[in-house]
Design an enzyme around this catalytic site. Sequence first.
Site, PDB file in Angstrom:
ATOM      1  N   LYS A 128       0.865  -1.187   0.000  1.00 36.14           N
ATOM      2  CA  LYS A 128       0.000   0.000   0.000  1.00 36.14           C
ATOM      3  C   LYS A 128       0.896   1.230   0.000  1.00 36.14           C
ATOM      4  O   LYS A 128       2.039   1.179   0.469  1.00 36.14           O
ATOM      5  CB  LYS A 128      -0.887   0.023   1.244  1.00 36.14           C
ATOM      6  CG  LYS A 128      -2.204   0.757   1.051  1.00 36.14           C
ATOM      7  CD  LYS A 128      -3.210  -0.050   0.226  1.00 36.14           C
ATOM      8  CE  LYS A 128      -4.519   0.709   0.104  1.00 36.14           C
ATOM      9  NZ  LYS A 128      -5.533  -0.081  -0.644  1.00 36.14           N
ATOM     10  N   ASP A 168      -6.920   4.325  -4.856  1.00 38.42           N
ATOM     11  CA  ASP A 168      -7.596   4.170  -3.566  1.00 38.42           C
ATOM     12  C   ASP A 168      -8.278   5.519  -3.320  1.00 38.42           C
ATOM     13  O   ASP A 168      -8.500   6.287  -4.267  1.00 38.42           O
ATOM     14  CB  ASP A 168      -6.593   3.803  -2.453  1.00 38.42           C
ATOM     15  CG  ASP A 168      -7.256   3.338  -1.163  1.00 38.42           C
ATOM     16  OD1 ASP A 168      -7.784   2.228  -1.135  1.00 38.42           O
ATOM     17  OD2 ASP A 168      -7.255   4.099  -0.173  1.00 38.42           O
TER      18      ASP A 168
END
Length: 449
Positions: A128, A168
């Site tokens: 991430k 995201d």
Amino acid sequence: MLNNEYCKRVYAQVLARDPEQKEFHQAVLEVLEGLEPMVERHPEMEQAGLLERFVEPERVVSFRVPWTDDSGKVQINRGYRVQFNSAIGPYKGGLRFHPTVNLSILKFLGFEQVLKNSLTGLPIGGGKGGSDFDPKGKSDAEVMRFCQSFMTELQRHIGQFTDVPAGDIGVGGREIGYLFGQYKRLRNSFDAAVLTGKGLTYGGSLARTEATGYGLCYLTEEMLKCLKNDSFAGKTVVISGSGNVAIFACEKATALGAKVVALSDSNGYIHDPNGIQLDVVKDIKLGHRGRIKEYAQRVPGSTYTEGFRGIWSIPCDIALPCATQNEITAAEAEEIVKGGAMAVAEGANMPSTPEAIEIIQKAGLLFAPAKAANAGGVATSALEMSQNSMRYSWTFEEVDAKLHDIMVNIFHNINDAAKEYGQEGNLVAGANLAGFKKVADAMLAQGIV
């Protein structure tokens, strides 16, 4: 509460090593609690130091992102990439651009991503990244300059066989386009599979935009069918959020026969007892990046209320939290139970606190955790990578059918794992057990690395 001594020791080490990383602590504790039955059954995991390795990222990159705003002023943000685990494939996970981004949040997201990606059955590891940059209120030119600066550093650490970022919160098609353009420019190479969520004109996949929301509903439908002999048909649904996940969860739930009556954003929520008119929401959110309160001004009979948490006071049969982490605390969970819900399925990443999950499960509601329920997005990203490698594009229907099969398989895998380890009906434990097993086997096979 942890009972296994090995799990306790590993969690204590996490607390001592990074005492300020509360979101990461929460994610690790929840996973370790679910893994205890497997750890008890497999002492070789402790001998190999498997959990200690599992909770520590393989690599964390932090860097400065300088850019110039439209007035000519130099701005500085901080960029990150957490490359958590590559045991089953290249790191894979989104980039988040939001003022709240910090290392704790990205570590929690990367840690969860490892298990989520494992559950898809596809060969992708977990990671991430992102920045504390806020795209809201910025011009396209400012967003482009930031993305180009961000990618100038990030490109050193990614690649289609190394690390494949996606979007995201705060990173949509516009941002992915600017990021990919800069990567291509710096590398002098059209490595389409290095980023997913791309536009259809340069290697993107049909159904990727819809995938997380659609996948959430596919898994929820299978859960309702297998555990309650029921379906979405005729049910009232409340969905928090109004971004991609929420919009397309609303679309698919409606197609499956449900009536969605509420959506929200970070300012407040709308309630439309006649059923959300999704074309209006799409125009507001996807058309001009507006605020959800505009809906109440445009649709007679609907209301807008300030404060997004109040959405859970609306009675519903199925609750789909699709906004952000920890949006459902114990108080909101009590409201959901009181409102007569039969199921909760998480579309956002870790939207429910541990106390909330305990209340929901104790009340007998079905509960599908994020790492399983919202895996459709990353699954379709992996399908995008496959299409890029083949220099080929599947139709929307082909991708959607593959997504449906993946989500149905995820439900059965986590349900079966819960049964195997004496946790029948506990899909939180099942998701952790099923996701971890594949990663653990790969890590043990590859030695101490």
